[in-house]
Design an enzyme around this catalytic site. Structure first.
Site, PDB file in Angstrom:
ATOM      1  NE  ARG A   1     -11.096 -86.266  28.196  1.00  0.00           N
ATOM      2  CZ  ARG A   1     -10.714 -86.846  29.335  1.00  0.00           C
ATOM      3  NH1 ARG A   1     -10.438 -88.145  29.369  1.00  0.00           N
ATOM      4  NH2 ARG A   1     -10.605 -86.140  30.441  1.00  0.00           N
TER       5      ARG A   1
ATOM      6  CG  HIS B   1      -5.462 -86.346  32.630  1.00  0.00           C
ATOM      7  ND1 HIS B   1      -6.510 -86.796  31.853  1.00  0.00           N
ATOM      8  CD2 HIS B   1      -5.228 -87.329  33.533  1.00  0.00           C
ATOM      9  CE1 HIS B   1      -6.887 -87.995  32.270  1.00  0.00           C
ATOM     10  NE2 HIS B   1      -6.107 -88.345  33.296  1.00  0.00           N
TER      11      HIS B   1
ATOM     12  CD  GLU C   1     -11.074 -89.053  36.419  1.00  0.00           C
ATOM     13  OE1 GLU C   1     -10.189 -89.369  37.226  1.00  0.00           O
ATOM     14  OE2 GLU C   1     -11.572 -89.857  35.623  1.00  0.00           O
TER      15      GLU C   1
ATOM     16  CG  ASN D   1     -13.632 -89.227  32.902  1.00  0.00           C
ATOM     17  OD1 ASN D   1     -14.073 -88.901  31.799  1.00  0.00           O
ATOM     18  ND2 ASN D   1     -12.431 -88.874  33.319  1.00  0.00           N
TER      19      ASN D   1
ATOM     20  CE1 TYR E   1     -12.192 -96.157  33.446  1.00  0.00           C
ATOM     21  CE2 TYR E   1     -12.637 -94.018  34.455  1.00  0.00           C
ATOM     22  CZ  TYR E   1     -12.001 -94.782  33.495  1.00  0.00           C
ATOM     23  OH  TYR E   1     -11.187 -94.183  32.573  1.00  0.00           O
TER      24      TYR E   1
ATOM     25  CD  GLU F   1     -10.584 -90.810  31.778  1.00  0.00           C
ATOM     26  OE1 GLU F   1     -10.575 -91.689  32.670  1.00  0.00           O
ATOM     27  OE2 GLU F   1      -9.859 -89.807  31.803  1.00  0.00           O
TER      28      GLU F   1
HETATM   29  O1  IFM Z   1      -6.144 -93.773  34.081  1.00  0.00           O
HETATM   30  C1  IFM Z   1      -7.143 -93.037  34.700  1.00  0.00           C
HETATM   31  C2  IFM Z   1      -7.291 -91.685  34.047  1.00  0.00           C
HETATM   32  O2  IFM Z   1      -6.091 -90.979  34.064  1.00  0.00           O
HETATM   33  C3  IFM Z   1      -8.311 -90.857  34.784  1.00  0.00           C
HETATM   34  N1  IFM Z   1      -9.551 -91.585  34.928  1.00  0.00           N
HETATM   35  C4  IFM Z   1      -9.490 -92.934  35.421  1.00  0.00           C
HETATM   36  C5  IFM Z   1      -8.482 -93.730  34.637  1.00  0.00           C
HETATM   37  C6  IFM Z   1      -8.414 -95.176  35.174  1.00  0.00           C
HETATM   38  O3  IFM Z   1      -8.027 -95.173  36.502  1.00  0.00           O
END
Ligand code: IFM
Length: 458
Positions: free
Chosen positions: A79, A122, A167, A296, A298, A362
């Site tokens: 990706r 992006h 995002e 995505n 985190y 992600e």
């Molecule tokens: O690095 C970023 C990415 O560009 C978009 N999602 C979160 C990642 C970590 O912050």
């Protein structure tokens, strides 16, 4: 259950992700012009260390070596994002040299049996388009569709899986409300306009891709987080959580998948003139067919109604709120490690949209890496990936249609306002020599990808 019993469904797609501005470098070659991030980086104080898109990981010049490395790691998909200012510099005429770079990258991937998963946006809007109003201006959505058409016409014979936006929450709210991302504006009204125009751009681009290329699957990637009231019994905390969830998730999911904006969010955003941007026919375009949703993930947000924020907030119109510190391990970004939040995000999406195929586009972590004679023993990152893959597998066991996982990131790279200090790569990059060193996490991830199963962290 033994760790080795955790087997993923047949055909589960294993990949890694990057983004153009974060890895390519070569920001002034072959006709590329400034994006909003090039300009944002030049303002002292915007990016830690005064870092910018150079040298990044020099991926523009080293992509062949990087693709060989992906193949050695057993990855089946890559990706990456396409830089709008390479393909249509200044948002204007098509630049063949820009398209040729991505054609070469894609051909190299295909030659190594790695599926290309390009994302069209992006965050690197051509600066000229920002000067004309950026995403706060409706016209930008139509310029995005022009760029999508040119790209899909040139590359559609080689690419099946397209993602329009990465995002959009960050692009709109971090870029136009909090001002901590490019273009660095602190104008809540512009941020809510940007939300709608990004989504309109998605709808127009999805249509353009399907027109230009016969066999395609089109998706969008959202950053999703469970939002948990600090005191579940407090009506005020519940309301802040509702508002944050509305801005983070529902303002994107509902128009994309139900063809309407959530009424409570529209009401919350009325002081910023949100609904005046929505014209007849827009929601039909935005809610056109979606073949997959990229997630995505985190961390999760734990939110209180007590005051805490200072300075411009991305949380437009939410009012007093703060994120009380909890006693969980954190990454180098300060983000809580909460793998169970990933299961919960996936279950929520499955409950609401049971037919929609999902991909984790992600997931990963920044930790401080030290390189020594034995390489990089990034135990923390490896454990983070393992715990999140277990959480993803839990969701699959509960019926979620999760079809693949891309770790963030293949390479250490430019972490936006944090510059190069935060390292997310499973492959270490020495920015002076551009030497790549697969970390322990890369070797571990390669075993997982090859075996389609989790193996214990050693
Ligand atoms: O690095 C970023 C990415 O560009 C978009 N999602 C979160 C990642 C970590 O912050």
């Amino acid at each position: 259950m033994k760790v080795t019993d955790i087997v993923f469904p047949q055909g589960f797609l294993w990949g890694a992700a990057t983004a153009a501005f974060q890895v390519e470098g070569a920001t002034d070659v072959d006709g590329r012009t400034d994006s909003i991030w090039d300009v944002f980086c030049r303002v002292p104080g915007n990016v830690v260390g005064g870092d910018c898109g150079e040298p990044a990981a020099d991926h523009y010049r080293r992509f062949e070596q990087d693709v060989r490395m992906m193949a050695e790691l057993g990855l089946r998909a890559y990706r990456f994002s396409i830089a709008w200012p390479r393909v249509r510099p200044d948002g204007g005429a098509v630049n063949q040299a820009g398209l040729d770079f991505y054609r070469r990258l894609i051909d190299t991937l295909l030659a190594h049996d790695i599926q290309p998963w390009p994302t069209l946006y992006h965050w690197d809007l051509p600066q000229k388009l920002e000067d004309a109003g950026g995403w706060a201006a409706r016209d930008t959505a139509f310029r995005f569709a022009d760029y999508a058409t040119a790209t899909a016409e040139a590359l559609g014979d080689r690419v099946t899986n397209w993602t329009t936006l990465n995002e959009p929450w960050c692009a709109a709210f971090l870029g136009y409300a909090a001002g901590v991302h490019a273009p660095g504006r602190t104008d809540p009204a512009a941020a809510v306009a940007a939300v709608h125009h990004l989504l309109l751009g998605h709808g127009l681009a999805a249509q353009a891709i399907r027109t230009a290329a016969a066999f395609t699957r089109v998706g969008i990637t959202l950053n999703m987080y469970p939002i948990i009231p600090a005191d579940p019994a407090s009506a005020a905390d519940q309301d802040v959580a509702r508002r944050l969830d509305g801005l983070q998730q529902r303002i994107f999911l509902d128009p994309l998948l139900r063809g309407e904006y959530p009424a409570d969010v529209v009401a919350d955003l009325e002081p910023f003139g949100f609904s005046r941007h929505v014209r007849a026919g827009d929601l039909e375009l935005i809610s056109g067919p979606l073949d997959m949703l990229g997630v995505n993930y985190y961390t999760e947000h734990h939110v209180s109604s007590r005051p805490g924020e200072t300075g411009p907030s991305p949380w437009v119109g939410v009012g007093d709120h703060s994120f009380p510190r909890r006693d969980f391990p954190r990454t180098d970004m300060g983000w809580e490690v909460r793998p169970e939040g990933l299961t919960s995000v996936l279950l929520r999406l499955h409950a609401q949209y049971p037919r929609l195929p999902l991909y984790i586009t992600e997931n990963g972590a920044a930790f401080r890496d030290e390189i020594d004679g034995d390489g990089v023993q990034d135990v923390d990152r490896t454990a983070y990936l393992e715990s999140h893959l277990r959480a993803a597998h839990d969701a699959i066991e509960m019926g979620v249609k999760l079809r693949g996982y891309f770790c963030w990131s293949l390479l250490d790279n430019f972490e936006w306002a944090e510059g190069y200090a935060k390292r997310f790569g499973i492959v270490h990059v020495d920015y002076d020599t551009q030497v790549r060193t697969p970390k322990m996490s890369a070797k571990w991830f390669a075993r997982v990808a090859r075996g389609n199963a989790l193996v214990a962290v050693r």
